[in-house]
Design a protein around this motif. Structure first.
Motif, short mmCIF file in Angstrom:
data_model
loop_
_atom_site.label_atom_id
_atom_site.label_comp_id
_atom_site.label_asym_id
_atom_site.label_seq_id
_atom_site.Cartn_x
_atom_site.Cartn_y
_atom_site.Cartn_z
N PRO A 346 66.96 -2.76 -6.55
CA PRO A 346 66.55 -1.87 -5.46
C PRO A 346 65.28 -1.08 -5.75
CG PRO A 346 68.52 -1.04 -6.56
CD PRO A 346 68.29 -2.42 -7.08
N ASN A 347 65.06 -0.63 -6.99
CA ASN A 347 63.90 0.19 -7.31
C ASN A 347 62.73 -0.62 -7.84
OD1 ASN A 347 65.66 -0.20 -9.57
ND2 ASN A 347 64.64 1.44 -10.70
N PHE A 348 62.74 -1.93 -7.57
CA PHE A 348 61.59 -2.78 -7.87
C PHE A 348 60.43 -2.39 -6.98
CE2 PHE A 348 58.96 -6.46 -6.96
CZ PHE A 348 58.75 -7.02 -8.21
N ASP A 349 59.20 -2.42 -7.54
CA ASP A 349 58.02 -2.04 -6.77
C ASP A 349 57.08 -3.23 -6.57
OD1 ASP A 349 56.16 -0.56 -5.38
OD2 ASP A 349 55.40 0.52 -7.13
N LEU A 350 56.29 -3.56 -7.58
CA LEU A 350 55.35 -4.68 -7.50
C LEU A 350 55.50 -5.55 -8.73
CD1 LEU A 350 53.55 -1.86 -6.76
CD2 LEU A 350 51.97 -3.60 -5.97
N LEU A 351 55.02 -6.80 -8.62
CA LEU A 351 55.01 -7.74 -9.73
C LEU A 351 53.58 -8.08 -10.10
CD1 LEU A 351 56.42 -9.74 -11.68
CD2 LEU A 351 56.38 -11.41 -9.80
N GLU A 352 53.30 -8.10 -11.38
CA GLU A 352 51.97 -8.46 -11.87
C GLU A 352 51.72 -9.96 -11.74
OE1 GLU A 352 49.16 -7.69 -15.80
OE2 GLU A 352 51.32 -7.34 -15.93
N PHE A 353 50.48 -10.31 -11.39
CA PHE A 353 49.98 -11.69 -11.46
C PHE A 353 48.73 -11.65 -12.32
CE2 PHE A 353 46.96 -14.84 -9.57
CZ PHE A 353 47.55 -15.97 -10.11
N HIS A 354 48.71 -12.46 -13.39
CA HIS A 354 47.65 -12.35 -14.39
C HIS A 354 47.06 -13.72 -14.71
CE1 HIS A 354 45.37 -11.02 -17.81
NE2 HIS A 354 45.92 -9.82 -17.83
N ALA A 355 46.85 -14.55 -13.69
CA ALA A 355 46.31 -15.88 -13.96
C ALA A 355 45.31 -16.29 -12.88
CB ALA A 355 47.43 -16.90 -14.05
N LEU A 356 44.59 -15.33 -12.35
CA LEU A 356 43.66 -15.63 -11.26
C LEU A 356 42.61 -16.65 -11.68
CD1 LEU A 356 42.96 -14.79 -8.34
CD2 LEU A 356 41.37 -13.12 -9.31
N GLU A 357 42.22 -16.62 -12.94
CA GLU A 357 41.18 -17.52 -13.41
C GLU A 357 41.70 -18.93 -13.71
OE1 GLU A 357 42.13 -14.86 -17.06
OE2 GLU A 357 42.53 -14.91 -14.92
N VAL A 358 43.01 -19.14 -13.64
CA VAL A 358 43.60 -20.46 -13.92
C VAL A 358 43.77 -21.18 -12.58
CG1 VAL A 358 45.52 -21.70 -14.98
CG2 VAL A 358 44.81 -19.49 -15.91
N ASP A 359 42.78 -22.02 -12.23
CA ASP A 359 42.80 -22.62 -10.90
C ASP A 359 43.87 -23.69 -10.73
OD1 ASP A 359 41.64 -24.65 -12.39
OD2 ASP A 359 39.70 -24.56 -11.38
N TRP A 360 44.54 -24.08 -11.83
CA TRP A 360 45.63 -25.07 -11.75
C TRP A 360 47.00 -24.41 -11.94
CZ3 TRP A 360 47.97 -24.76 -16.46
CH2 TRP A 360 47.18 -24.37 -17.55
#
Length: 405
Positions: A346-360
């Motif tokens: 319930p108290n989850f907010d956001l999730l990190e995404f850390h692979a923008l530079e990995v185009d595959w």
């Protein structure tokens, strides 16, 4: 010594299943992603992921000595079995817990496939149909990791204009929340060891944050990560300096070991403070939460002990009215595990995404559409994690010199 091995025999025949093999594969993305498979005797294979880095595959392989033959549906008991059986290997913290985290995720995936349920349902509930994602991005080539070591770029890469340009590019992709690194080479001038920030370094950080805010405005959530670099007084000075920019949070301002120091920093500023990614199991985060040493807690499910352990942390955070935003630098496997967690907490907010530079990045799984759509990931309804590996893509990007699936 307590014995967490399987000792119960009263179970329906369709749930009387066993682990037959455990395999690992390291994929070379922007980090070394440790993927795990747990094979069962009913033709179901669960996939999981442990936090990046060396030593984890070897520890996972070691668990085959005592996990083959165990029932994969007993997810939490098996994780406790790993901690107990490997207690002499540092099993209550560190890499053993990281290895167990990826195994746990693979077990949840296998259990979901066997029982015909998505992982979020096995975790107990569904609070949201999609999970909001924030993009961890970098100014040009401002930050890179080579063999686990930080590699700084030339000073020009860290200009406020470079940060602002990247912020504009990423928000144009549909992300409504961003995070940048704010630790810079200039932090080490005139002394690379003591963790103190000069007025010049503080001024440069302010100009960066101001430039990004001017570019994207205040409707986009914005955070900055400092990677445990500073002394208490420098951390407080930086947090004061940035209060007017209404940040989502400042992350990891000081080294993680001293909880009293962390509480001092958090209580000294209106800027929200986030930390928690390099702690292991709920025991290492409990004091931080109950003493309100953090405004947003950021455990890494692939490090801290798995999804169930992260839920225990979230429970303690909820008791103290603290949101949780998991740290995540994973492939799609670990990321989707976090999505199920986000659905169930319930108290989850956001999730990190850390692979923008990995185009595959999306190519590692068989989904037809990109997993991230306009800054959100839909919670799958398929059994288990709701994804399957594309083994050709896994093999193509397997770390050279390591074994594949």
């Amino acid at each position: 010594m307590r014995d967490f091995s399987g000792q119960t025999t009263n179970r329906a025949s369709d749930r009387d299943v066993a682990i037959t093999d455990i395999r690992t594969c390291v994929v070379e993305g922007n980090f070394e992603w440790n993927l795990i498979e747990v094979e069962t005797d009913v033709g179901v294979t669960g996939i999981g992921e442990s936090y990046r880095g060396g030593g984890v595959p070897e520890l996972v392989e070691y668990t085959k000595r005592f996990l083959v033959g165990e029932n994969p549906l007993d997810v939490e008991r098996i994780v406790r079995y790993v901690f107990q059986e490997m207690s002499g290997h540092g099993g209550t913290t560190g890499k053993v817990v990281t290895a167990a985290s990826g195994l746990e995720i693979a077990l949840w995936d296998a259990a979901g496939k066997i029982l015909g349920l998505p992982v979020y349902q096995l975790l107990g509930s569904k609070y949201r149909d999609e999970v909001r994602v924030y993009c961890d991005c970098h100014a040009g080539e401002a930050y890179a990791v080579e063999d686990g070591a930080t590699a700084y770029a030339d000073a020009a890469a860290y200009s406020p204009e470079a940060y602002a340009a990247e912020a504009a590019r990423v928000t144009d992709m549909g992300f409504t929340a961003l995070k940048f690194d704010l630790d810079l080479p200039a932090d080490n001038d005139p002394d690379p060891f003591n963790g103190r920030l000069t007025n010049a370094a503080l001024g440069e950080k302010r100009r960066i944050v101001e430039a990004v805010r001017e570019e994207i405005g205040y409707e986009i959530d914005l955070a900055f990560d400092c990677h445990w670099d500073y002394t208490v007084e420098s951390a407080k000075r930086l947090a004061y300096e940035l209060e007017e920019f209404k940040l989502m949070w400042l992350e990891d301002l000081i080294p993680p070991e001293n909880m009293d120091a962390q509480k001092e920093v958090t209580g000294a500023t209106r800027t929200p403070i986030a930390t928690g990614e390099n702690r292991f199991r709920v025991f290492e985060l409990t004091d931080l939460i109950y003493d309100h040493g953090v405004d947003i807690v950021t455990p890494d499910p692939t490090t801290v002990g798995g999804l169930a352990e992260t839920m225990r942390i979230a429970d303690r955070a909820e008791e103290n009215y603290i949101p949780m935003s998991p740290h995540n630098v994973c492939s799609p496997v670990g990321t989707m595990a976090c999505v199920h967690l986000g659905a169930a907490v319930p108290n989850f907010d956001l999730l990190e995404f850390h692979a923008l530079e990995v185009d595959w990045w999306d190519d590692l799984v068989t989904a037809q559409d990109p997993l991230i759509q306009n800054g959100y990931i839909e919670v799958p309804e398929a059994p288990g994690l709701g994804i399957e590996l594309d083994y050709d893509a896994v093999e193509e990007h397997r770390l050279e010199g390591t074994e594949g699936f």
